[in-house]
Design an enzyme around this catalytic site. Structure first.
Site, mmCIF file in Angstrom:
data_model
loop_
_atom_site.group_PDB
_atom_site.id
_atom_site.type_symbol
_atom_site.label_atom_id
_atom_site.label_comp_id
_atom_site.label_asym_id
_atom_site.label_seq_id
_atom_site.Cartn_x
_atom_site.Cartn_y
_atom_site.Cartn_z
ATOM 1 N N THR A 217 12.327 -9.404 2.184
ATOM 2 C CA THR A 217 13.388 -9.109 1.221
ATOM 3 C C THR A 217 14.380 -8.098 1.788
ATOM 4 O O THR A 217 15.593 -8.250 1.638
ATOM 5 C CB THR A 217 12.800 -8.571 -0.094
ATOM 6 O OG1 THR A 217 12.098 -9.618 -0.751
ATOM 7 C CG2 THR A 217 13.883 -8.046 -1.017
ATOM 8 N N PHE B 11 12.715 -17.210 3.603
ATOM 9 C CA PHE B 11 13.156 -17.840 2.361
ATOM 10 C C PHE B 11 13.992 -16.906 1.503
ATOM 11 O O PHE B 11 14.803 -17.366 0.687
ATOM 12 C CB PHE B 11 11.948 -18.365 1.584
ATOM 13 C CG PHE B 11 11.249 -17.391 0.690
ATOM 14 C CD1 PHE B 11 11.562 -17.311 -0.664
ATOM 15 C CD2 PHE B 11 10.252 -16.549 1.172
ATOM 16 C CE1 PHE B 11 10.906 -16.418 -1.504
ATOM 17 C CE2 PHE B 11 9.595 -15.664 0.346
ATOM 18 C CZ PHE B 11 9.926 -15.591 -0.999
ATOM 19 N N LYS B 12 13.849 -15.610 1.676
ATOM 20 C CA LYS B 12 14.613 -14.668 0.849
ATOM 21 C C LYS B 12 16.121 -14.829 1.050
ATOM 22 O O LYS B 12 16.910 -14.496 0.162
ATOM 23 C CB LYS B 12 14.198 -13.226 1.166
ATOM 24 C CG LYS B 12 12.702 -12.941 1.026
ATOM 25 C CD LYS B 12 12.224 -13.029 -0.398
ATOM 26 C CE LYS B 12 10.734 -12.805 -0.530
ATOM 27 N NZ LYS B 12 10.293 -11.458 -0.289
ATOM 28 N N ASP B 13 16.528 -15.352 2.213
ATOM 29 C CA ASP B 13 17.958 -15.559 2.461
ATOM 30 C C ASP B 13 18.583 -16.491 1.436
ATOM 31 O O ASP B 13 19.754 -16.346 1.083
ATOM 32 C CB ASP B 13 18.183 -16.166 3.856
ATOM 33 C CG ASP B 13 17.929 -15.192 4.980
ATOM 34 O OD1 ASP B 13 18.265 -14.009 4.834
ATOM 35 O OD2 ASP B 13 17.393 -15.619 6.022
ATOM 36 N N LEU C 276 19.231 -14.271 -1.581
ATOM 37 C CA LEU C 276 19.899 -12.991 -1.362
ATOM 38 C C LEU C 276 21.275 -13.124 -0.714
ATOM 39 O O LEU C 276 22.119 -12.239 -0.880
ATOM 40 C CB LEU C 276 18.997 -12.067 -0.556
ATOM 41 C CG LEU C 276 17.796 -11.552 -1.367
ATOM 42 C CD1 LEU C 276 16.831 -10.784 -0.488
ATOM 43 C CD2 LEU C 276 18.277 -10.669 -2.515
#
Length: 466
Positions: free
Chosen positions: A144, A111-113, A116
């Protein structure tokens, strides 16, 4: 729109200056001076927007016209061009009371994509527009780091250093970070846990001379742009469940949580007017957030390694943002509580405040055994393979939802990133090609002690000591 610190000792800033500051100069966290509220009519209009269009609508409320609309549109388009589905975060219906929002379709399968990839484009944009040197420094419990590196690798004017806890992330998470051999990337594997890494980061950002000398910028969710970017998929998820469920049932969202950033994005969405019923905090055996919601005591406990390592966190850095709103935006009280946490090792809120907490959140901490149980059960019953973090979200849904409610659980990572846990369930999964390819690549990382002086020496060499 202006941004202020939760501790009240920073002059109001615009959007770009807020993002570049990262951790506020007074040690607090930056938040909007006021939260825009979306009318029911506007929410109805937003339902038919694509993910990228929805992103632009939400960001336009927060960026003060500092980024021209066409520039923002181009950044958003580039950010999500590498995602494996045009929906970006598709919604999968499991049964009449459960939907899963899949947040793992970006380049690093986590999910960090979602935030970010945009943040990398944003920093690149600012670097070019302002002729600004950007040195990114962050800590990761696993996802992350890989997403941040992927977002900025090879970009001119940017260098990135990521600290991760040595041998306390999954093998795939480690490989996604350490198989990158770009000149602008440094991986430091720290002999300690994530909280140790995060403390080093916060201490270095609090050293204003060091921060200014090396042009340090934050990639962790202490940076508000991360929070705002994650808010978008709360709206998207709500808009893409069945219309009948929206109309006739209360809608909960269950969020695997460690650092409180993702769940705070949901709190922000709710304050903006998204009609969420319960925000459910799903944790593992490092359950400081569950204990806070149940008892009103926020007290870091003993660190435990679990099957869901990205949530193996005791000190949730975004908790201070929620505390700010819980204390009715009283910066003096926030500062007192944070000082109390530092000196006494805990915060205890009054029964009156606890009642408000329990109105904002439900919470459940899943054991390792429960995590594996739900992975096996959902694979057999629904032919749906959960990663261990999502399994914690499912456990919280099972525990905290009522019959007249429907729950959206966030799938925060692809199960291939955590095959160690999947294998314990006697399930053999097929890896995506991009992940399989990592297994044969050489690694590039430096193992360092949990020693701030040693880490600073490595940073001086990497960023340059001028």
């Amino acid at each position: 729109m202006q941004y202020v610190s939760t501790r009240g000792q920073v002059a109001p800033k615009g959007f770009i200056d807020t993002v570049l500051m990262g951790l506020a100069d007074d040690g607090g966290l930056m938040i909007p001076a006021e939260i825009p509220v979306i009318s029911p009519e506007a929410l109805e209009e937003w339902k038919n927007l694509s993910y990228e269009e929805l992103f632009q609508q939400i960001f336009s409320l927060y960026i003060n016209d500092e980024i021209p609309a066409e520039d923002l549109k181009a950044m958003v388009k580039r950010s999500y061009a590498s995602f494996r589905t045009p929906e970006v975060t598709p919604v999968n219906k499991i049964n009449d009371s459960l939907y899963i929002l899949e947040l793992f379709h970006g380049p690093t399968f986590a999910f960090k994509d979602v935030a970010l990839q945009f943040m990398g484009e944003f920093y690149s944009y600012v670097s070019k527009k302002q002729n600004e040197i950007i040195h990114i420094l962050g800590a990761t419990s696993g996802d992350t780091g890989a997403a941040a590196i992927q977002g900025v690798r090879g970009k001119d004017g940017i260098k990135i250093c990521i600290l991760h806890p040595h041998q306390k992330v999954s093998k795939i998470q480690e490989l996604q970070m350490t198989t990158v051999n770009d000149e602008n990337v440094l991986n430091l594997s720290v002999k300690g846990n994530f909280d140790d890494c995060q403390k080093v980061i916060k201490d270095l950002f609090a050293d204003l001379d060091f921060k200014a000398k090396h042009h340090l910028r934050a990639i962790n969710s202490i940076n508000f742009v991360r929070i705002l970017a994650q808010t978008v998929y709360y709206f998207y998820a709500y808009f893409h469940i069945d219309a009948e469920a929206q109309a006739s049932k209360k809608v909960n969202i269950s969020v695997p949580s460690g650092n409180f950033g993702n769940i705070f994005s949901g709190f922000l969405a709710k304050r903006m007017g998204l009609p969420i019923h319960k925000l459910i905090i799903a944790t593992n055996e490092n359950n400081i957030l569950e204990r806070f919601v149940r008892t009103g005591e926020y007290k870091p406990g003993d660190f435990k390694s679990t099957h869901s390592p990205s949530m193996d966190i005791q000190v949730a850095s975004n908790f201070e943002r929620y505390l700010y709103y819980l204390l009715d935006e009283n910066v003096e009280k926030v500062s007192e509580y944070m000082k109390q946490l530092q000196t006494e090792g805990k915060i205890v809120v009054s029964p009156e405040l606890l009642a408000r907490v329990q109105n904002d959140f439900a919470a459940y901490g899943a054991s390792n055994d429960e995590c594996l149980k739900y992975i096996g059960e959902y694979n057999e019953k629904y032919d749906y393979l959960l990663d261990p973090h999502t399994a914690c979200g499912i456990a919280a849904y099972q525990e905290c939802s009522e019959e007249d409610e429907v729950t959206i659980t966030f799938a925060t990572a692809h199960p291939a990133k955590f095959d160690e846990a999947i294998a314990l369930c006697m399930i053999e999964q097929k890896f995506p090609e991009q992940i399989s390819a990592l297994l044969t690549k050489p690694q590039y990382q430096q193992v360092v002690d949990h020693d701030q002086d040693e880490i600073v020496r490595e940073l001086e060499k990497f960023y340059g000591d001028k």
